[in-house]
Design a protein around this motif. Structure first.
Motif, PDB file in Angstrom:
ATOM      1  N   ARG A  61     -43.654   1.191  36.825  1.00 15.63           N
ATOM      2  CA  ARG A  61     -44.842   0.602  37.436  1.00 15.63           C
ATOM      3  C   ARG A  61     -44.567   0.170  38.877  1.00 15.63           C
ATOM      4  NH1 ARG A  61     -47.330  -4.893  34.946  1.00 15.63           N
ATOM      5  NH2 ARG A  61     -45.311  -5.629  35.714  1.00 15.63           N
ATOM      6  N   LYS A  62     -43.404  -0.450  39.090  1.00 16.52           N
ATOM      7  CA  LYS A  62     -43.068  -0.918  40.439  1.00 16.52           C
ATOM      8  C   LYS A  62     -42.852   0.261  41.382  1.00 16.52           C
ATOM      9  CE  LYS A  62     -41.947  -3.976  43.577  1.00 16.52           C
ATOM     10  NZ  LYS A  62     -42.920  -4.959  44.098  1.00 16.52           N
ATOM     11  N   ALA A  63     -42.111   1.274  40.931  1.00 18.27           N
ATOM     12  CA  ALA A  63     -41.833   2.422  41.800  1.00 18.27           C
ATOM     13  C   ALA A  63     -43.115   3.134  42.198  1.00 18.27           C
ATOM     14  CB  ALA A  63     -40.879   3.387  41.102  1.00 18.27           C
ATOM     15  N   MET A  64     -44.033   3.297  41.256  1.00 16.50           N
ATOM     16  CA  MET A  64     -45.291   3.977  41.566  1.00 16.50           C
ATOM     17  C   MET A  64     -46.142   3.133  42.515  1.00 16.50           C
ATOM     18  SD  MET A  64     -46.223   5.752  37.886  1.00 16.50           S
ATOM     19  CE  MET A  64     -47.702   6.538  38.520  1.00 16.50           C
ATOM     20  N   SER A  65     -46.062   1.813  42.392  1.00 21.43           N
ATOM     21  CA  SER A  65     -46.812   0.953  43.315  1.00 21.43           C
ATOM     22  C   SER A  65     -46.262   1.049  44.734  1.00 21.43           C
ATOM     23  CB  SER A  65     -46.759  -0.504  42.840  1.00 21.43           C
ATOM     24  OG  SER A  65     -45.492  -1.098  43.109  1.00 21.43           O
ATOM     25  N   MET A  66     -45.021   1.526  44.854  1.00 22.62           N
ATOM     26  CA  MET A  66     -44.376   1.663  46.154  1.00 22.62           C
ATOM     27  C   MET A  66     -44.511   3.077  46.723  1.00 22.62           C
ATOM     28  SD  MET A  66     -40.966  -0.503  45.092  1.00 22.62           S
ATOM     29  CE  MET A  66     -40.223  -0.837  46.678  1.00 22.62           C
ATOM     30  N   GLY A  67     -45.222   3.939  45.995  1.00 27.08           N
ATOM     31  CA  GLY A  67     -45.502   5.262  46.528  1.00 27.08           C
ATOM     32  C   GLY A  67     -44.767   6.406  45.873  1.00 27.08           C
ATOM     33  N   VAL A  68     -43.998   6.169  44.819  1.00 24.55           N
ATOM     34  CA  VAL A  68     -43.320   7.260  44.115  1.00 24.55           C
ATOM     35  C   VAL A  68     -44.334   8.047  43.295  1.00 24.55           C
ATOM     36  CG1 VAL A  68     -41.588   7.819  42.353  1.00 24.55           C
ATOM     37  CG2 VAL A  68     -41.137   6.018  44.036  1.00 24.55           C
ATOM     38  N   SER A  69     -44.212   9.374  43.332  1.00 25.76           N
ATOM     39  CA  SER A  69     -45.105  10.237  42.544  1.00 25.76           C
ATOM     40  C   SER A  69     -44.490  10.499  41.177  1.00 25.76           C
ATOM     41  CB  SER A  69     -45.324  11.574  43.260  1.00 25.76           C
ATOM     42  OG  SER A  69     -45.923  11.380  44.520  1.00 25.76           O
ATOM     43  N   GLN A  70     -45.358  10.598  40.181  1.00 27.15           N
ATOM     44  CA  GLN A  70     -44.937  10.908  38.815  1.00 27.15           C
ATOM     45  C   GLN A  70     -45.509  12.253  38.409  1.00 27.15           C
ATOM     46  OE1 GLN A  70     -45.067   8.383  34.796  1.00 27.15           O
ATOM     47  NE2 GLN A  70     -47.099   8.989  35.450  1.00 27.15           N
ATOM     48  N   CYS A  71     -44.704  13.057  37.730  1.00 29.94           N
ATOM     49  CA  CYS A  71     -45.182  14.350  37.240  1.00 29.94           C
ATOM     50  C   CYS A  71     -44.627  14.583  35.850  1.00 29.94           C
ATOM     51  CB  CYS A  71     -44.736  15.479  38.170  1.00 29.94           C
ATOM     52  SG  CYS A  71     -45.026  17.123  37.503  1.00 29.94           S
ATOM     53  N   PHE A  72     -45.501  14.964  34.922  1.00 28.81           N
ATOM     54  CA  PHE A  72     -45.056  15.360  33.592  1.00 28.81           C
ATOM     55  C   PHE A  72     -44.996  16.880  33.549  1.00 28.81           C
ATOM     56  CE2 PHE A  72     -46.971  11.161  32.556  1.00 28.81           C
ATOM     57  CZ  PHE A  72     -45.807  10.563  32.113  1.00 28.81           C
ATOM     58  N   GLY A  73     -43.807  17.393  33.439  1.00 30.39           N
ATOM     59  CA  GLY A  73     -43.573  18.824  33.409  1.00 30.39           C
ATOM     60  C   GLY A  73     -42.097  19.075  33.161  1.00 30.39           C
ATOM     61  N   GLU A  74     -41.732  20.335  33.019  1.00 35.25           N
ATOM     62  CA  GLU A  74     -40.343  20.691  32.732  1.00 35.25           C
ATOM     63  C   GLU A  74     -39.788  21.563  33.846  1.00 35.25           C
ATOM     64  OE1 GLU A  74     -37.520  22.550  29.194  1.00 35.25           O
ATOM     65  OE2 GLU A  74     -39.703  22.472  28.954  1.00 35.25           O
ATOM     66  N   VAL A  75     -38.616  21.196  34.338  1.00 37.33           N
ATOM     67  CA  VAL A  75     -37.947  22.021  35.337  1.00 37.33           C
ATOM     68  C   VAL A  75     -37.376  23.241  34.634  1.00 37.33           C
ATOM     69  CG1 VAL A  75     -36.038  22.138  36.978  1.00 37.33           C
ATOM     70  CG2 VAL A  75     -37.426  20.058  36.815  1.00 37.33           C
ATOM     71  N   ILE A  76     -37.805  24.440  35.076  1.00 42.51           N
ATOM     72  CA  ILE A  76     -37.380  25.670  34.404  1.00 42.51           C
ATOM     73  C   ILE A  76     -36.443  26.513  35.262  1.00 42.51           C
ATOM     74  CG2 ILE A  76     -39.377  25.799  32.876  1.00 42.51           C
ATOM     75  CD1 ILE A  76     -40.633  27.762  34.844  1.00 42.51           C
ATOM     76  N   SER A  77     -36.365  26.247  36.563  1.00 40.54           N
ATOM     77  CA  SER A  77     -35.450  27.004  37.412  1.00 40.54           C
ATOM     78  C   SER A  77     -35.373  26.359  38.783  1.00 40.54           C
ATOM     79  CB  SER A  77     -35.901  28.465  37.548  1.00 40.54           C
ATOM     80  OG  SER A  77     -37.153  28.541  38.199  1.00 40.54           O
ATOM     81  N   PHE A  78     -34.388  26.814  39.548  1.00 39.25           N
ATOM     82  CA  PHE A  78     -34.240  26.434  40.946  1.00 39.25           C
ATOM     83  C   PHE A  78     -34.206  27.699  41.801  1.00 39.25           C
ATOM     84  CE2 PHE A  78     -31.733  22.984  38.787  1.00 39.25           C
ATOM     85  CZ  PHE A  78     -32.578  21.937  39.105  1.00 39.25           C
TER      86      PHE A  78
END
Length: 502
Positions: free
Chosen positions: A246-263
């Motif tokens: 909650r604190k990090a998002m209030s400071m501007g951090v973005s949240q994403c629900f997903g899975e990293v599948i490659s680089f």
């Protein structure tokens, strides 16, 4: 370590690079790439770039509208970020919070946290027993837990959000009580000496003193005990995770629900005294959305591997540990999932409000859970008895056959108890030396680790997250010197062992 100035240059020069294969497969990094050589143009990558440009033009021509002719999934991560944190458990969100707290200008860093499980149903953070202690054998672990205890005691000064209710993590300061047999007495006493040198308040108790303090304990087989006098006990893991988030998002951090599948990775080969080595950088993180074939490539400068039990798999996507055996490129991140059970039982005549987190000579442990005669505890299985990790099913026979006899011997009233519930969770277990891995990889220059805590990560998350944020921003540890916990120890083969693993 990250060279001085590298991060600043990376953050200022986010140049377009080749995008990943739209199929989103887990193909190994493009190890054949050589700096300066012509690159094969990829039709699908070019098409993706044109689609991105077209979407931007549409947004500019339709201000205030969220209509998209391609029907993009809600919750996509941003197309660019300075720092991508893979893993939305307490470690990932701690790093995100500290990056913003130490660099308070709101738009100074673009940080995104990616979590594959929006329900957190299998997250190690929320499935832990919630303990915190300073009774370790390694000074670095003691220092991290001392710092984290202070952080938790003053949590609203750090994580409080304006116009939001105050945070209550239900910190219970009942302490840890370690019991040692004759065989383990010398080690326990040496541990206490180290703990006191690091500033921890720990007392030693003889069997007679132990019996006087806790009459419900059977002291047979106990030679000495150690008890934490302050900053030890347990708290609610879910509350801490949500407070960081909650604190990090209030400071501007973005949240994403997903899975990293490659680089998408670029590489170069350099001749060193040890021979030719391949150095690489992650240019894009490819994130696939839940229940969808849609994915989003995120251009980035740094990737933080906070994937916990699955951090080895994420490292392999970046080419770590997939090289020839007996080479630096073939050294894996030695972190794997280990399943651990936690059982809750009821015993109306059990220990009262003075009950600490007790760790028996056998390794079995328990603590009070609430005030209604309920208790929580478990035992780590022997190496040859490690349970299957394919699911989080609980083996109830493990309690009956392995744990209950130890509990009933140590606390006679536990002869009569009733198991009420149980669950299983994963340790991010470091098979090399059961200690955390913090900091960059020596060859994949922009991947940093915060993993491998082997069961004591939750309690050390405030300190560990700050340490990694300091590395990112200042290229050095400032609060606690944790250089011993770098990936380089796997290259040199020098273990940093922790004797007090529960």
């Amino acid at each position: 370590m990250i060279r001085a100035g590298r991060l600043c240059r990376g953050l200022g020069l986010l140049r377009p690079r080749p995008l990943p294969d739209p199929a989103g497969g887990s193909a190994p990094p493009s190890r054949q790439f050589r700096t300066g050589h012509p690159q094969r143009r990829d039709l699908f990558s070019d098409l993706e770039k044109e689609v991105v440009k077209f979407r931007k033009k549409l947004r500019q021509s339709l201000p205030g509208s969220d209509w998209d002719p391609f029907g993009t999934t809600k919750g996509l991560p941003p197309e660019r970020a300075d720092v991508v944190i893979v893993g939305g458990g307490v470690m990932g969100w701690s790093v995100a919070y500290w990056l913003k707290a130490l660099k308070p200008q709101r738009d100074a860093l673009r940080v995104v946290v990616i979590e594959k499980d929006p329900t957190y149903s299998q997250a190690s953070t929320v499935l832990s027993a919630g303990g915190i202690r300073q009774q370790f054998s390694l000074p670095e672990n003691i220092q991290m837990s001392i710092y984290s205890a202070f952080f938790l005691r003053t949590i609203n000064e750090h994580l409080g959000v304006v116009n939001e209710p105050p945070i209550d993590i239900q910190f219970n300061h009942s302490g840890y009580l370690f019991l040692a047999s004759e065989d383990g007495a010398a080690d326990l006493e040496e541990n206490v000496r180290i703990q006191r040198n690091e500033g921890a308040e720990v007392s030693l108790l003889s069997p007679a003193q132990l019996k006087k303090k806790y009459p419900w304990i059977n002291t047979d087989g106990v030679a000495v005990a150690s008890y934490g006098l302050e900053n030890e006990g347990w708290f609610d893991p879910w509350s801490l995770l949500n407070a960081f988030r909650r604190k990090a998002m209030s400071m501007g951090v973005s949240q994403c629900f997903g899975e990293v599948i490659s680089f998408t990775i670029s590489s170069r080969e350099i001749m060193t005294p040890e021979g030719e080595l391949t150095f690489s950088r992650i240019n894009y993180v490819c994130v696939q959305m839940p229940n969808s074939l849609e994915y989003q490539p995120v251009e980035c400068s740094l990737v933080v591997n906070a994937a916990g039990p699955w951090s080895q798999k994420l490292a392999e996507m970046a080419g770590i540990g997939i090289g020839p055996a007996n080479t630096q490129e073939g050294i894996k991140l030695p972190v794997e999932p280990r399943k651990r059970y936690i059982f809750v039982w009821h015993c109306p005549d059990g220990p009262g409000l003075d009950c600490p987190m007790l760790v028996d000579t056998t390794g079995a442990y328990f603590r009070r859970e609430g005030i209604g005669g309920n208790y929580l505890g478990s035992l780590s299985p022997a190496e040859e008895e490690e349970p299957d990790i394919q699911d989080l099913e609980v083996d109830h026979n493990f309690f009956q056959e392995k744990i209950w006899p130890y509990l009933a011997h140590r606390v006679p009233v536990f002869e009569s108890l009733k198991v009420k519930s149980a669950w299983a969770g994963y340790y991010d277990y470091n098979t090399f030396d059961q200690n955390a891995v913090l900091g960059p990889h020596p060859l994949v220059e922009n991947m940093l680790f915060i993993t491998g805590f082997s069961g004591h990560g939750l309690q050390q998350s405030p300190a560990a997250g700050k340490a990694v944020a300091e590395l990112i921003l200042d290229n050095k540890f400032s609060t606690i010197h944790l250089e011993k916990l770098s990936f380089n120890r796997f290259v040199s083969g020098e273990q940093v062992l922790e004797r007090n693993i529960v």
